[in-house]
Structures are given as C-alpha cells and as structure tokens.
Design a protein around this motif. Structure first.
Motif, PDB file in Angstrom:
ATOM      1  N   GLY A 141      15.114   2.846 -13.149  1.00 46.84           N
ATOM      2  CA  GLY A 141      14.005   3.682 -12.711  1.00 46.84           C
ATOM      3  C   GLY A 141      12.785   2.920 -12.240  1.00 46.84           C
ATOM      4  N   ASP A 142      12.784   1.586 -12.376  1.00 44.86           N
ATOM      5  CA  ASP A 142      11.659   0.805 -11.841  1.00 44.86           C
ATOM      6  C   ASP A 142      11.598   0.987 -10.324  1.00 44.86           C
ATOM      7  N   CYS A 143      10.387   1.199  -9.831  1.00 46.07           N
ATOM      8  CA  CYS A 143      10.172   1.356  -8.397  1.00 46.07           C
ATOM      9  C   CYS A 143       9.543   0.077  -7.852  1.00 46.07           C
ATOM     10  N   TYR A 144      10.284  -0.644  -7.031  1.00 44.18           N
ATOM     11  CA  TYR A 144       9.766  -1.827  -6.349  1.00 44.18           C
ATOM     12  C   TYR A 144       9.266  -1.400  -4.967  1.00 44.18           C
ATOM     13  N   PHE A 145       8.107  -1.900  -4.578  1.00 43.24           N
ATOM     14  CA  PHE A 145       7.603  -1.566  -3.251  1.00 43.24           C
ATOM     15  C   PHE A 145       6.809  -2.727  -2.669  1.00 43.24           C
ATOM     16  N   THR A 146       6.716  -2.733  -1.347  1.00 44.85           N
ATOM     17  CA  THR A 146       5.965  -3.780  -0.657  1.00 44.85           C
ATOM     18  C   THR A 146       4.605  -3.244  -0.228  1.00 44.85           C
ATOM     19  N   ASP A 147       3.582  -4.070  -0.424  1.00 45.97           N
ATOM     20  CA  ASP A 147       2.214  -3.762  -0.008  1.00 45.97           C
ATOM     21  C   ASP A 147       1.894  -4.711   1.139  1.00 45.97           C
ATOM     22  N   GLN A 148       2.190  -4.259   2.339  1.00 45.96           N
ATOM     23  CA  GLN A 148       2.172  -5.125   3.512  1.00 45.96           C
ATOM     24  C   GLN A 148       0.853  -5.072   4.264  1.00 45.96           C
ATOM     25  N   GLY A 149       0.332  -3.861   4.484  1.00 42.08           N
ATOM     26  CA  GLY A 149      -0.834  -3.706   5.347  1.00 42.08           C
ATOM     27  C   GLY A 149      -0.465  -3.912   6.809  1.00 42.08           C
ATOM     28  N   GLN A 150      -1.416  -3.706   7.681  1.00 37.86           N
ATOM     29  CA  GLN A 150      -1.170  -3.848   9.117  1.00 37.86           C
ATOM     30  C   GLN A 150      -1.321  -5.280   9.600  1.00 37.86           C
ATOM     31  N   MET A 151      -2.036  -6.120   8.841  1.00 36.22           N
ATOM     32  CA  MET A 151      -2.445  -7.399   9.409  1.00 36.22           C
ATOM     33  C   MET A 151      -1.890  -8.628   8.696  1.00 36.22           C
ATOM     34  N   THR A 152      -1.146  -8.478   7.597  1.00 36.11           N
ATOM     35  CA  THR A 152      -0.651  -9.682   6.936  1.00 36.11           C
ATOM     36  C   THR A 152       0.399 -10.362   7.810  1.00 36.11           C
ATOM     37  N   GLY A 153       0.407 -11.679   7.764  1.00 36.42           N
ATOM     38  CA  GLY A 153       1.321 -12.471   8.578  1.00 36.42           C
ATOM     39  C   GLY A 153       1.112 -13.933   8.272  1.00 36.42           C
ATOM     40  N   LEU A 154       1.531 -14.797   9.153  1.00 36.94           N
ATOM     41  CA  LEU A 154       1.400 -16.229   8.897  1.00 36.94           C
ATOM     42  C   LEU A 154      -0.049 -16.685   8.840  1.00 36.94           C
ATOM     43  N   GLN A 155      -0.977 -15.885   9.414  1.00 32.66           N
ATOM     44  CA  GLN A 155      -2.394 -16.216   9.319  1.00 32.66           C
ATOM     45  C   GLN A 155      -3.009 -15.653   8.034  1.00 32.66           C
ATOM     46  N   ASP A 156      -2.277 -14.780   7.324  1.00 33.33           N
ATOM     47  CA  ASP A 156      -2.819 -14.099   6.148  1.00 33.33           C
ATOM     48  C   ASP A 156      -1.671 -13.781   5.199  1.00 33.33           C
ATOM     49  N   TRP A 157      -1.428 -14.676   4.253  1.00 38.58           N
ATOM     50  CA  TRP A 157      -0.316 -14.514   3.314  1.00 38.58           C
ATOM     51  C   TRP A 157      -0.758 -13.642   2.138  1.00 38.58           C
TER      52      TRP A 157
END
Length: 308
Positions: A141-157
């Motif tokens: 029942g654990d819910c794993y999720f990603t918190d990505q946002g619109q701007m994360t990338g190689l310039q913003d880890w």
C-alpha cells in the motif's frame, strides 16, 4: 554494443473523439509549456497515466485540460471528471478509488462513479513541492511518486522520489534527481526503477531496510526526449515509453533490450500499461495524436495494484 532487438508492431486501439478535443480551451499547463518551448502550444488533449480497472475499462488523464477519460473495452470514450487541475499519473486503488498525481494540486482522489475530486495528499503538505508527475503502489500500500516540477533537469537536480505510507507518513526516498518521471518496482519489490527524463536514463534504486542504497543507472537510452512511463511484466522485463522518437523499449532484468515497439501514430509515446486478454497486451498513450496504441506481447504484465 548491445544487440538490436526485434520490432513488435503496434496498432491503434482508440483515438480521442473529435467532440472531446479541446484545442481552443484555455490551459495553464500548455501556457507553461509554450514558455519553455518559446512558442505557442495548443493541443486538443495530452494523454497520460493509463490504468485498467477490474472491468477492463482503461482510464487516462488529459494533462492539458484537466480531464479524466474512461475508455471501454469497445473503445467508447467518456469523461469521468473535468476539473481545475493538471492530472499526470493515474493508478487505481484496491478499493476502486482513482489516485492521480496532479502537478497543480498534489495527489488527488477521484470517484469513478460521480467524478468528485478530493485531496489525497495536497500540495501544501508536501514540503518543497515542485509538481508531482507519476505514481506507483507497492503491494503493502505504500505510494511512491515523483516530484518533478516543470523545470528540473541537468541544470537543476532538485527532483525527488517520495513515499507516502498507508499510515500517513511522507518520506523522501531520493532527492537530487534531474527530472524524475515514471516509476515501477521489480517483482520482488526490492528495487525501484525510475525514469530520469532529462538524463535520458532509467535509474535503479535498491532498498535496504526501506532506505535507498547504491543507486545507479539501469540503462541509458539514445536520442529522443528521455524516458517517461514504465511498466513491468511477470518475468521482470521493463517496458519504457520513450517519447520523441516514437518508440517503447522492452528490456530484460539485466538491461538487455529484447524488443522495440514502434508507434504507428505520432512520436510521443508517454506511458504504458498492460491489459487485454490474459494481460498480454501493452497499451501505449501516444500524446502527439491523442491516440491509444496496443501491441501483443508474449509475456503477461504484472497485475496492477488494483487487481491484486
């Protein structure tokens, strides 16, 4: 060099009907995308988050216009919910509730009968919130999720992988991820696979006593935008949607490519889910053309959390 895998044909299962296309409708998500692209972005729909209920209905999100679609086994479309949000990932709980990662609102719960939208884990309870992307339910029942946002990338880890337990505990599993996206666990649920879009890679996240250890790269992909949605079959093979070049890859547990599914529609396969007879068909959201594709595979998919 890795071997070149055989191709598996795809075909069209269903397209968003003309009457449900919403190209002229205002969309904050498309406005944000347009600023990133440096041009106006207008789409009638942007399909993501495929998941099946126990009756064989396919649920999809329309990220661009805040809608949840239901597609019957006969490819008939209906709108389950239409609300002020940016739904991205979708999974169905064992009790039938639809849980959606909504970039605007956090995690929300949608009643499949009346379309009512209520908070599941609101954005204001997720410290350092950027914009959730996709989710996966473990067997406990654990819910794993990603918190990505619109701007994360190689310039913003600054992207994160998080875990929300049935007891209401919220934990950061992994931070400093450049654009984390789709995610799924292996059959033993000892390792989490995470699509890291802007690195064009899938990361392997092993666990020891619920802590991430020895995180590494499962595989790099070539060209394209970078991996998006993931799905697993009953032999631990990993399906990876690879937008930008119109392909879905199938890798064995040792990261050797064993098949390539080429889109027969557009170039933006965003996510994947197993379904159909014996759970041996892979359904693919192709967002450039608002199409759901399907391919026949020799190995059935791992049953979704809703079917366990």
């Amino acid at each position: 060099m890795l071997p070149s895998p055989p191709d598996i044909e795809t075909r069209v299962f269903a397209r968003v009907p003309e009457e449900l296309q919403a190209e002229e409708r205002p969309s904050r998500w498309l406005d944000q995308l347009g600023r990133v692209l440096g041009r106006t972005a207008r789409m009638g729909s942007f399909l993501e988050g495929p998941s099946f209920d126990r009756d064989g209905n396919l649920y999809l999100v329309d990220l661009a216009h805040g809608r949840i679609f239901r597609v019957s086994p006969d490819a008939e479309w209906s709108v389950v919910a239409d609300y002020d949000g940016q739904p991205n990932g979708l999974k169905i709980h064992r009790d039938g509730r639809i849980i959606v990662t909504d970039q605007q609102n956090g995690l929300v719960e949608i009643d499949p009968v009346n379309g009512k939208v209520t908070p599941f884990l609101p954005a204001d309870l997720i410290h350092g919130y950027k914009g959730v992307n996709d989710l996966f339910f473990a067997e406990n029942g654990d819910c794993y999720f990603t918190d990505q946002g619109q701007m994360t990338g190689l310039q913003d880890w600054a992207g994160r992988v998080m875990r929300y337990t049935p007891a209401g505990r919220l934990e950061v599993v992994l931070d400093k991820v450049p654009s984390p996206n789709g995610l799924v666990m292996n059959l033993a649920e000892t390792t989490l696979h995470v699509a890291v879009t802007q690195m064009n890679a899938v990361w392997r996240v092993p666990f020891l006593d619920e802590k991430a250890v020895k995180v590494g790269v499962f595989t790099y992909l070539m060209a394209g935008i970078g991996p998006d949605g993931l799905a697993l079959d009953t032999e631990d093979n990993l399906a990876i949607a690879h937008p930008g070049n119109g392909q879905v890859w199938l890798f064995d547990p040792h990261a050797v490519p064993i098949a390539r599914l080429v889109s027969c529609a557009g170039k933006l396969p965003t996510n994947v889910a197993y379904g159909g007879p014996d759970n041996k068909q892979l359904f693919i959201t192709e967002s450039e053309t608002g199409t759901v594709l399907v391919a026949d595979l020799p190995v059935p998919g791992k049953p979704m959390y809703s079917h366990m």
